[in-house]
Design an enzyme around this catalytic site. Structure first.
Site, PDB file in Angstrom:
ATOM      1  CG  ASN A 161      -7.752 -48.539  -2.181  1.00  0.00           C
ATOM      2  OD1 ASN A 161      -8.387 -49.334  -1.509  1.00  0.00           O
ATOM      3  ND2 ASN A 161      -6.988 -47.610  -1.659  1.00  0.00           N
ATOM      4  CE1 TYR A 162      -9.253 -45.958  -7.958  1.00  0.00           C
ATOM      5  CE2 TYR A 162      -7.553 -45.448  -6.353  1.00  0.00           C
ATOM      6  CZ  TYR A 162      -8.789 -45.186  -6.919  1.00  0.00           C
ATOM      7  OH  TYR A 162      -9.556 -44.165  -6.433  1.00  0.00           O
ATOM      8  CG  ASN A 163      -2.536 -51.356  -9.504  1.00  0.00           C
ATOM      9  OD1 ASN A 163      -3.025 -50.479 -10.218  1.00  0.00           O
ATOM     10  ND2 ASN A 163      -1.337 -51.255  -8.955  1.00  0.00           N
TER      11      ASN A 163
END
Length: 596
Positions: free
Chosen positions: A554-556
């Site tokens: 979800n973030y990288n």
DNA sequence: GATAAGACTTGGAAAAATCTTC
DNA sequence: GAAGATTTTTCCAAGTCTTATC
């Protein structure tokens, strides 16, 4: 699907009927985001056809009784169903949770007058469930193969929707099983029944021209049919059994074009933030000394969201677990310490504890002190602002900027920065490079507070490895002694690692060769094994409470990882699982020079 | 402009699949 | 080739943020 057994390939042929199995490569088009006029007007698709949803099987009565008050009693079907759901949670942490027990007890009382959980003994039902589990586990290969085939066919039927000439993967086409609700943390509704969803409760979304999918539940029909092309869901319903207004959807899978494009947009937005971050930081820093308390709170909250990667913290209902984010922090959640240090201790999303002591800018510390003044522990720290105020402020800084963009930006920025530290990594093995990457990702997980509970097995596994390590140490010493002998004899010794265990893994075999060169070889090999085992244990210990998957999913920004793999000659499979590679297929052709 | 309704993203746990080791 | 360890996938809960409604 019919009763007839057909091969997957044949089925695909029929289902596709000349359509492409995959989406075209949208990311290779010149301007996929701008060119579509429909999108400007919020239109997500022109044609949508799908096969409906799969309903979970109805409860099947087993007629196993309950021991109540020491006596075996026969249950009605409704009672039995609830008791079976309870038995499913025996052995899990829920079994002993007060709310879970209390709610289940009152739920049972609606079907069983005066029911008292303490008087009920579910052993027989639990045994029955265990039996069923073993039965499932020990099916013949033939049976397993047959079931796999049926699963695959179901997946082909329900798992794809036809969207503008291409097949797109559907995510959750199976509706949720009715069961006892298991909330996270201290959820006031845990232990109540999460009811079965019937077709009448569902709203179906598809094209006007598309055939309405057949409702496979005899005697039932779809609640409502709509043709909304401004949304991407196939079904929507309200699951009000636990919380009113709990909207649920059947949506496309993460690997679908819709989600992929949204993903890319998300990361592009985070990169825009990166380009403007200096100015934005300057702007919220200015607010920290404003005459207006509201302005100061806006600046301070934004600082915390940026610096500590906190979530924004929306309002929550009374009948949900008491968790907070930045804007909903209460006075009791922070402690001001000396030297501008602030200690945070609160339950965040999923009731995961955020426990962090960190030195902040002096002005922040002063502001927090000011916001606390005269307040009770249960009062809101940021009492003068709302989430909307904060996001309104952010929107003025950059188009489309909201609080969560800071999390994405700071996560991806951290990963890029960490990976850049590695320089060339020349001469390192692929495993070492992967370890380096994992460590970089770990820093992101720490920043975002992605935690997991230590598994039940952990202490046991640790003990086992330690015993093995001890054993190897002694073995090496013995081998060295053995080496000193003039004429060493060849023999073997078995060591029991676990007391009383008959398992293969609990036996360690010490081999003592007869020739000196072979002894030397064995010593070296054992030392290598020892080091490897030791390193593995250290890594396990370090990562026992850190969840490494969430940041990857979800973030990288996946392009960071792809570029890293290309530069350092690491196969992408070592870093992304098959599903992640599919989800991020748009990033796979990223150039090795690419930077976030 | 406040509030409610709605849509979509993010999250950990558990189940399932796969790998490793003997 | 079986048992155990590890990784991947599934499940569904719980967030964020936008849009609709008054």
């Amino acid at each position: 699907m019919g009763d007839k057994k057909i091969k997957i390939d044949e089925y695909k042929e029929i289902r596709l009927g000349g359509f492409q199995a995959r989406s075209h490569n949208w990311w290779e088009e010149a301007n996929p985001e701008e060119s579509e006029e429909e999108e400007q007007q919020g239109q997500e698709w022109r044609y949508l056809e799908h096969h409906g949803v799969l309903f979970p099987p109805f409860y099947k009565r087993h007629n196993v009784g309950l021991i109540y008050n020491g006596k075996l009693i026969t249950l009605t079907e409704e009672q039995e169903e609830l008791c079976t759901y309870w038995a499913q949670s025996i052995g899990s942490p829920y079994e002993n949770k007060e709310i879970y027990r209390k709610n289940f007890e009152s739920l049972m009382q609606t079907k069983f007058e005066g029911f008292q959980l303490d008087k009920a003994d579910f052993t027989k039902i639990k045994e029955y469930l265990e039996q069923q589990r073993l039965l499932r586990l020990n099916k013949s290969d033939e049976q397993k193969k047959q079931e796999k085939l049926e699963r695959d066919q179901r997946e082909l039927f329900y798992g794809y929707a036809l969207v503008d000439g291409c097949l797109e993967r559907v995510g959750n086409y199976t509706l949720e099983q009715p069961t006892l609700f298991k909330g996270r943390g201290e959820h006031p509704k845990a232990g109540l029944l999460k009811a079965r969803i019937f077709p009448e409760e569902l709203t179906v979304n598809l094209s006007t021209q598309a055939p309405v999918p057949q409702c496979k539940l005899p005697g039932h029909s779809w609640g409502k049919i709509v043709h909304r092309n401004d949304v991407t869901w196939l079904f929507s319903y309200v699951d009000s059994s636990i919380r009113k207004d709990n909207h649920k959807y059947v949506q496309f899978a993460a690997t679908s074009r819709f989600k992929q494009m949204n993903d890319k947009r998300k990361y592009e937005k985070a990169r825009r933030l990166k380009n403007q971050i200096d100015q934005i930081r300057e702007n919220y820093t200015k607010k920290l000394q404003s005459d207006s308390i509201k302005e100061r709170q806006l600046g301070t909250a934004t600082y915390l969201i940026d610096k500590l990667a906190l979530r924004v913290g929306n309002e929550k209902d009374e009948d949900e677990a008491d968790t907070v984010g930045c804007c909903s922090l209460r006075v009791e959640h922070i402690k001001l310490k000396e030297d501008d240090v602030v200690a945070f201790d609160f339950l965040g999303k999923d009731s995961m504890r955020y426990n962090n002591e960190v030195k902040l800018a002096h002005q922040i510390w002063k502001n927090l002190k000011l916001f606390i003044k005269g307040k009770q522990p249960e009062d809101n720290l940021f009492s003068d602002i709302s989430v909307d105020d904060l996001n309104d402020f952010l929107k003025k800084q950059m188009e489309g900027l909201t609080a969560k963009v800071f999390r994405t930006y700071n996560a991806s920025f951290t990963l890029q920065q960490q990976l850049d530290l590695g320089g060339k990594l020349d001469g390192h093995s692929v495993q070492q490079k992967v370890d380096f990457y994992d460590n970089a990702n770990k820093q992101v997980a720490i920043l975002c507070n992605h935690q997991k509970t230590i598994s039940k097995q952990f202490e046991l596994t640790k003990k086992k490895i330690n015993t093995k390590l001890e054993c190897m140490k002694t073995y090496i010493q013995e081998l060295e002694q053995h080496y000193k002998k003039k004429n060493p004899n060849e023999y073997e010794e078995e060591v029991q690692l676990e007391e009383g265990s008959q398992k293969k893994n609990s036996i360690f075999i010490k081999k003592f060769p007869g020739q000196h060169d072979k002894i030397k070889q064995t010593i070296q090999k054992t030392q290598e094994k020892y080091q490897k085992e030791l390193k593995g244990l250290e890594k396990k210990e370090e990562n026992k409470e850190i969840a490494l998957g969430t940041s990857k999913t979800n973030y990288n920004d996946p392009r960071i990882s792809v570029a890293f793999c290309k530069v350092h000659d690491v196969p992408i499979e070592r870093v992304f699982s098959k599903t992640l590679r599919n989800k991020f297929i748009w990033a796979m052709a990223t150039d090795s020079n690419w930077k976030f």
